[in-house]
Scaffold this motif. Structure first.
Motif, PDB file in Angstrom:
ATOM      1  N   GLY A  15       0.803  -1.264  -0.111  1.00 24.04           N
ATOM      2  CA  GLY A  15       0.088   0.005  -0.229  1.00 24.04           C
ATOM      3  C   GLY A  15       0.756   1.272   0.026  1.00 24.04           C
ATOM      4  N   GLN A  16       1.972   1.361   0.732  1.00 26.01           N
ATOM      5  CA  GLN A  16       2.819   2.502   0.889  1.00 26.01           C
ATOM      6  C   GLN A  16       3.562   2.730  -0.659  1.00 26.01           C
ATOM      7  N   MET A  17       4.008   1.510  -1.020  1.00 27.79           N
ATOM      8  CA  MET A  17       4.712   1.554  -2.459  1.00 27.79           C
ATOM      9  C   MET A  17       3.524   2.336  -3.494  1.00 27.79           C
ATOM     10  N   HIS A  18       2.268   1.778  -3.609  1.00 27.05           N
ATOM     11  CA  HIS A  18       1.567   2.263  -4.368  1.00 27.05           C
ATOM     12  C   HIS A  18       1.143   3.702  -4.325  1.00 27.05           C
ATOM     13  N   PRO A  51      -4.169 -12.769  10.061  1.00 27.15           N
ATOM     14  CA  PRO A  51      -4.561 -12.476  11.327  1.00 27.15           C
ATOM     15  C   PRO A  51      -6.047 -11.851  11.011  1.00 27.15           C
ATOM     16  N   ALA A  52      -6.729 -11.962  11.998  1.00 24.43           N
ATOM     17  CA  ALA A  52      -8.065 -11.350  11.881  1.00 24.43           C
ATOM     18  C   ALA A  52      -7.819  -9.665  11.895  1.00 24.43           C
ATOM     19  N   ALA A  53      -6.998  -9.196  12.777  1.00 23.11           N
ATOM     20  CA  ALA A  53      -6.686  -7.864  12.749  1.00 23.11           C
ATOM     21  C   ALA A  53      -6.309  -7.225  11.299  1.00 23.11           C
ATOM     22  N   ALA A  54      -5.473  -8.042  10.738  1.00 23.32           N
ATOM     23  CA  ALA A  54      -4.993  -7.702   9.113  1.00 23.32           C
ATOM     24  C   ALA A  54      -6.071  -7.687   8.254  1.00 23.32           C
ATOM     25  N   ALA A  55      -6.947  -8.865   8.712  1.00 20.87           N
ATOM     26  CA  ALA A  55      -8.196  -8.753   7.565  1.00 20.87           C
ATOM     27  C   ALA A  55      -9.003  -7.836   7.587  1.00 20.87           C
ATOM     28  N   ALA A  56      -9.310  -7.300   8.937  1.00 17.04           N
ATOM     29  CA  ALA A  56     -10.108  -6.223   8.918  1.00 17.04           C
ATOM     30  C   ALA A  56      -9.494  -4.811   8.681  1.00 17.04           C
ATOM     31  N   GLN A  57      -8.205  -4.874   8.678  1.00 16.26           N
ATOM     32  CA  GLN A  57      -7.472  -3.573   8.230  1.00 16.26           C
ATOM     33  C   GLN A  57      -7.648  -3.748   6.989  1.00 16.26           C
ATOM     34  N   GLN A  58      -7.646  -4.826   5.926  1.00 15.72           N
ATOM     35  CA  GLN A  58      -7.871  -4.829   4.488  1.00 15.72           C
ATOM     36  C   GLN A  58      -9.055  -4.432   4.092  1.00 15.72           C
ATOM     37  N   GLN A  59     -10.066  -5.017   4.879  1.00 19.76           N
ATOM     38  CA  GLN A  59     -11.645  -4.611   4.590  1.00 19.76           C
ATOM     39  C   GLN A  59     -11.719  -2.927   4.755  1.00 19.76           C
ATOM     40  N   THR A  60     -10.993  -2.426   5.761  1.00 23.44           N
ATOM     41  CA  THR A  60     -11.404  -0.999   6.247  1.00 23.44           C
ATOM     42  C   THR A  60     -10.632  -0.154   4.807  1.00 23.44           C
ATOM     43  N   GLU A  61      -9.359  -0.654   4.535  1.00 18.16           N
ATOM     44  CA  GLU A  61      -8.830  -0.058   3.367  1.00 18.16           C
ATOM     45  C   GLU A  61      -9.675   0.021   1.879  1.00 18.16           C
ATOM     46  N   ALA A  62     -10.305  -1.068   1.914  1.00 23.16           N
ATOM     47  CA  ALA A  62     -11.161  -1.401   0.794  1.00 23.16           C
ATOM     48  C   ALA A  62     -12.419  -0.481   0.845  1.00 23.16           C
ATOM     49  N   GLN A  63     -12.826  -0.213   1.960  1.00 22.96           N
ATOM     50  CA  GLN A  63     -14.086   0.551   2.046  1.00 22.96           C
ATOM     51  C   GLN A  63     -13.444   2.103   1.749  1.00 22.96           C
ATOM     52  N   LEU A  64     -12.293   2.566   2.287  1.00 20.52           N
ATOM     53  CA  LEU A  64     -11.692   3.574   1.923  1.00 20.52           C
ATOM     54  C   LEU A  64     -11.470   4.166   0.550  1.00 20.52           C
ATOM     55  N   GLU A  65     -10.972   3.144  -0.139  1.00 23.23           N
ATOM     56  CA  GLU A  65     -10.833   3.197  -1.457  1.00 23.23           C
ATOM     57  C   GLU A  65     -12.174   3.702  -2.247  1.00 23.23           C
ATOM     58  N   LYS A  66     -13.091   3.178  -1.804  1.00 20.64           N
ATOM     59  CA  LYS A  66     -14.398   3.595  -2.385  1.00 20.64           C
ATOM     60  C   LYS A  66     -14.703   4.873  -2.213  1.00 20.64           C
ATOM     61  N   LEU A  67     -14.138   5.757  -1.456  1.00 19.63           N
ATOM     62  CA  LEU A  67     -14.155   7.232  -1.276  1.00 19.63           C
ATOM     63  C   LEU A  67     -13.244   7.939  -1.992  1.00 19.63           C
ATOM     64  N   SER A  68     -12.172   7.213  -2.519  1.00 28.58           N
ATOM     65  CA  SER A  68     -10.995   7.854  -3.144  1.00 28.58           C
ATOM     66  C   SER A  68     -11.564   8.664  -4.438  1.00 28.58           C
ATOM     67  N   SER A  82      -9.238  16.456  -3.611  1.00 30.95           N
ATOM     68  CA  SER A  82      -8.618  14.899  -3.911  1.00 30.95           C
ATOM     69  C   SER A  82      -8.545  13.989  -2.446  1.00 30.95           C
ATOM     70  N   PHE A  83      -9.112  12.808  -2.527  1.00 30.73           N
ATOM     71  CA  PHE A  83      -8.975  11.865  -1.261  1.00 30.73           C
ATOM     72  C   PHE A  83      -8.413  10.700  -1.823  1.00 30.73           C
ATOM     73  N   TYR A  84      -7.415  10.094  -1.178  1.00 34.58           N
ATOM     74  CA  TYR A  84      -6.918   8.785  -1.264  1.00 34.58           C
ATOM     75  C   TYR A  84      -6.438   8.052  -0.017  1.00 34.58           C
ATOM     76  N   VAL A  85      -6.283   6.841  -0.354  1.00 39.46           N
ATOM     77  CA  VAL A  85      -5.797   6.045   0.924  1.00 39.46           C
ATOM     78  C   VAL A  85      -4.193   5.717   1.001  1.00 39.46           C
ATOM     79  N   GLN A  86      -3.723   6.212   2.109  1.00 37.41           N
ATOM     80  CA  GLN A  86      -2.197   5.915   2.379  1.00 37.41           C
ATOM     81  C   GLN A  86      -2.196   5.539   3.642  1.00 37.41           C
ATOM     82  N   ASN A  87      -1.019   4.621   4.107  1.00 39.96           N
ATOM     83  CA  ASN A  87      -0.932   4.120   5.220  1.00 39.96           C
ATOM     84  C   ASN A  87      -2.179   3.572   5.969  1.00 39.96           C
TER      85      ASN A  87
END
Length: 740
Positions: A15-18, A51-68, A82-87
């Motif tokens: 995600g950081q590299m992207h 891990p569950a925490a990482a999976a939740a983080q993935q889901q959160t980032e996916a939701q945020l990407e929809k706002l980008s 402009s809005f985008y996901v970073q870290n």
């Protein structure tokens, strides 16, 4: 089977590299990001063990990407967000807003740091962002218009210093230096009485995005006696004799500042430029008088060149009561700014009318006697105390290239840039005296908008000026870059709504043409054929308001001070103490240059003021519903009668005498369109912008007593010997049949 912790780390790194790639990183980084992501997903077993925490983080980032994405406000299409996901966080940016990490309040609402405001998103059925509003302005929705756009933001490193002046006083500066630019850079300096502590990377990009993006060593400096600087603050400090090595003024302080910076800030290219608006505009011009050899250019913008003749505190001898009271209290009560209040729910019109003279304003203020208030009270005429502050008296050569900038609707310093340019122009042998004028209020060229108040211009003229003129001016003189092609003057012509370039201002072809104030409240062109008089009664007890009421403190919450020059003048059109003349426009009329009021009048009093307003009245069927019948001022100014014989020689006016009052209404560049109506108004009060003239002569109006204020009958004359008129600088002369 144990989970491999590196997979989760790899996803985050991806995600950081992207983000680095999207923000302008190298293609290699993007490829590495894709590679890492591919490794993470190649094994279904590995994916299942996240891990569950990482999976939740993935889901959160996916939701945020929809706002980008990029979101644009239709009325102001030139300032998208402009809005985008970073870290794992939602980040906002624009061309003026450095990337800012938002704090999640809910799935569709995000808090803005250091603010009570939030961004609130509206989403579609799939959770994708459709629009966003700032909670501070929920009516103005920004709609999604595309993918997020990323801008270049240099990494400015901030340091502070105390710089010794020649008399030992130390002045505070903040220095912003780009760490990501290795080549030597010039200094861009703004000296200010308003506090340099707020000089940050975010501030620089917000205030002057084009210059911040171009890369300069930016310096914000507190002047003497303000904020963190030592010494005594003197309002509009007079110029001194620079042959005296011990004398100090704003010019010598600028010189000493540059000298220190050259020696103590590494990586500079040996050049410096000054920029500033309003008081800092005056300071920028001071830096161009007997400048340091390293100073290669200055841009005084809306500079307060002479605060008695036409900037800030007096106009042609008439005292600006609210501004003189508010601004001085705000500036001189302490080393830092002080908020001014008229009391809860009190209209400034009533506030100042109830007090009477300025002497009573001071006595009832609850404040100690402030230095500039004392100056007002003791020196109401243009004596040496004021003329010594007049910068135009020192503009007898163009010592460095000067880019003067002003607004036709500047409510504070319209006079300054025009006087500065005209003072320097006779000495401009190298063609280094430049002027830019636009339909801006005070300093509004820093904004990116297509309108001023209700008036639409169809393009972002502030951004165009900053990009095409200001940025190229500094780049040319401080970096030797090509592209600055302004020959002399750039003016945004209203009515036609287009940029004009002139070899001189006013341009060749501008011809003063009399527009006569005739009988039956009609204007006319050509010679006066019939004698006429127009009368009105001016009563100081019921003065004409200068803007819609209520009138708030100048810089108070909700104040309309900033837009009053574009207010619809119909709010006073029916008053009996406002004399009005009109003429329909049958063919487009182009007026470019100085407008002059030439009024022959008598009064039953022994003193009096005259205000003339030139107005463009829009037709009732105008395509813009907001502008139907609108009365928009193009020019306006006041003259105080006691100064007919000279601004340093106040005299009583003999009651009943017919006298000629002639004064400038300033420059204009405007097209009065066919179907519109030209309106001229004359009145004798403009309150509480200006203090009331008692209309009986007293030695000092500042100290007038209640019994001194008396009504007077004003008579305006129009005949061959007393030709009251407004001189219009017409570019397209035409005969009466063709145009009128």
């Amino acid at each position: 089977m144990p989970c491999y912790k590196g997979i989760g780390i790899g996803l985050r790194k991806a995600g950081q590299m992207h983000a680095m790639f999207v923000m302008g990183g190298f293609l290699l980084r993007s490829r590495f990001a894709v590679f890492v992501l591919g490794v993470a997903l190649v094994s279904g077993a590995a994916f299942r063990c996240v891990p569950a925490a990482a999976a939740a983080q993935q889901q959160t980032e996916a939701q945020l990407e929809k706002l980008s994405g990029e979101y644009t406000n239709a009325p102001e299409p030139d300032t998208p967000l402009s809005f985008y996901v970073q870290n794992g966080k939602l980040v906002a940016e624009s061309e003026r807003m450095v990337p800012t990490e938002l704090k999640e309040v809910s799935a569709t609402e995000f808090a803005i740091p250091d603010s009570k405001a939030t961004f609130r998103f509206k989403v579609d059925a799939d959770g994708k962002g459709v629009s966003v509003v700032n909670s501070n302005d929920p009516i103005e929705a920004f709609k999604r218009t595309g993918d997020a756009v990323h801008h270049v933001f240099h990494d400015y490193v901030r340091t502070e210093a105390m710089i010794p002046m020649r008399d030992g006083v130390k002045l505070h500066v903040v220095i912003l230096k780009p760490s990501d630019i290795q080549s030597p850079l010039p200094f861009l300096i703004q000296r200010t009485p308003y506090g340099a502590d707020g000089t940050t990377r975010a501030f620089f990009f917000l205030a002057r995005p084009e210059l911040a993006r171009a890369g300069y060593i930016y310096v914000g400096a507190d002047i003497r006696g303000r904020y963190k600087s030592e010494g005594e603050f003197v309002m509009s400090r007079p110029m001194v004799d620079h042959k005296d090595p011990k004398a100090v003024d704003e010019s010598t302080d600028s010189y000493d500042t540059v000298e220190w910076l050259l020696k103590n800030v590494a990586g500079n290219n040996g050049r410096a430029g000054f920029v500033g608006t309003s008081y800092p505009g005056f300071l920028a011009m001071a830096a161009g008088i007997d400048p340091h050899p390293a100073v290669k250019c200055v841009s005084p913008q809306a500079p307060m060149i002479d605060v008695w003749m036409g900037d800030d505190f007096f106009h042609n001898g008439a005292f600006r009561q609210t501004y003189g009271y508010d601004y001085v209290m705000g500036m001189e009560t302490s080393k830092e700014g002080t908020e001014v209040s008229y009391g809860k729910n009190i209209d400034g019109y009533d506030y100042f009318l109830g007090r009477g003279s300025f002497e009573q304003d001071v006595k009832q203020s609850g404040s100690k006697m402030l230095p500039t208030w004392k100056l007002f009270l003791e020196h109401p005429a243009y004596d040496s105390n004021w003329s010594s502050r007049g910068v135009q008296h020192h503009l007898n050569q163009v010592q460095v290239p000067v880019l003067s900038v002003g607004g036709y609707y500047d409510q504070e310093d319209m006079w300054g840039p025009q006087a500065e340019y005209s003072s320097l122009e006779p000495h401009d042998d190298k063609h280094e005296n430049f002027l830019v004028l636009g339909p801006w209020r005070h300093g509004a060229w820093v904004s990116t908008t297509r309108h001023m108040g209700n008036v639409q211009y169809g393009e972002p003229i502030g951004k165009e000026f900053r990009r095409d003129i200001e940025a190229k001016f500094f780049a040319h003189y401080l970096k030797d870059e090509p592209g600055f092609d302004l020959e002399d003057t750039a003016s945004f012509q209203t009515g036609s709504n287009k940029w004009m370039r002139y070899q001189h201002f006013p341009p060749e072809g501008s011809q003063p043409t009399a527009l006569h104030l005739g009988g039956d409240r009609k204007l006319s062109w050509g010679d006066v054929k019939t004698a006429a008089t127009t009368t009105y009664v001016s009563d100081p007890a019921n003065p004409v308001p200068y803007r819609h009421r209520p009138i708030q403190p100048t810089y108070g919450d909700g104040s309309q001070w900033f837009n009053w020059l574009t207010e619809d003048q119909r709010f006073v059109a029916d008053r009996k103490d406002v004399a009005t003349w009109k003429i329909p426009v049958k063919k487009d009329l182009v007026a470019t240059g100085e407008v002059i009021a030439d009024v022959w009048a008598s009064t039953t009093g022994t003193d009096g003021d005259f205000v003339v307003k030139l107005i463009d009245q829009y037709p009732e069927d105008d395509p813009d519903a907001k502008m139907r019948g609108y009365q928009l001022m193009t020019n306006e100014e006041i003259f105080r009668g006691r100064y007919l014989d000279g601004f340093n020689r106040p005299r009583a006016i003999k009651a009943g005498d017919v006298r000629e009052y002639k004064w400038s209404l300033h420059d204009v560049d405007h097209v009065f369109k066919a179907g519109h109506t030209i309106v001229v108004e004359v009145q004798s009060t403009w309150f509480p912008l200006y203090d009331r003239n008692p209309q009986t002569y007293v030695q000092n109006i500042m100290m007038a007593k209640p019994e001194d204020y008396k009504a007077a009958t004003i008579t305006i004359y129009s005949d061959k010997e007393h030709d009251s008129n407004v001189q219009m600088p017409l570019m397209n002369q035409c005969d009466a049949v063709e145009c009128f």
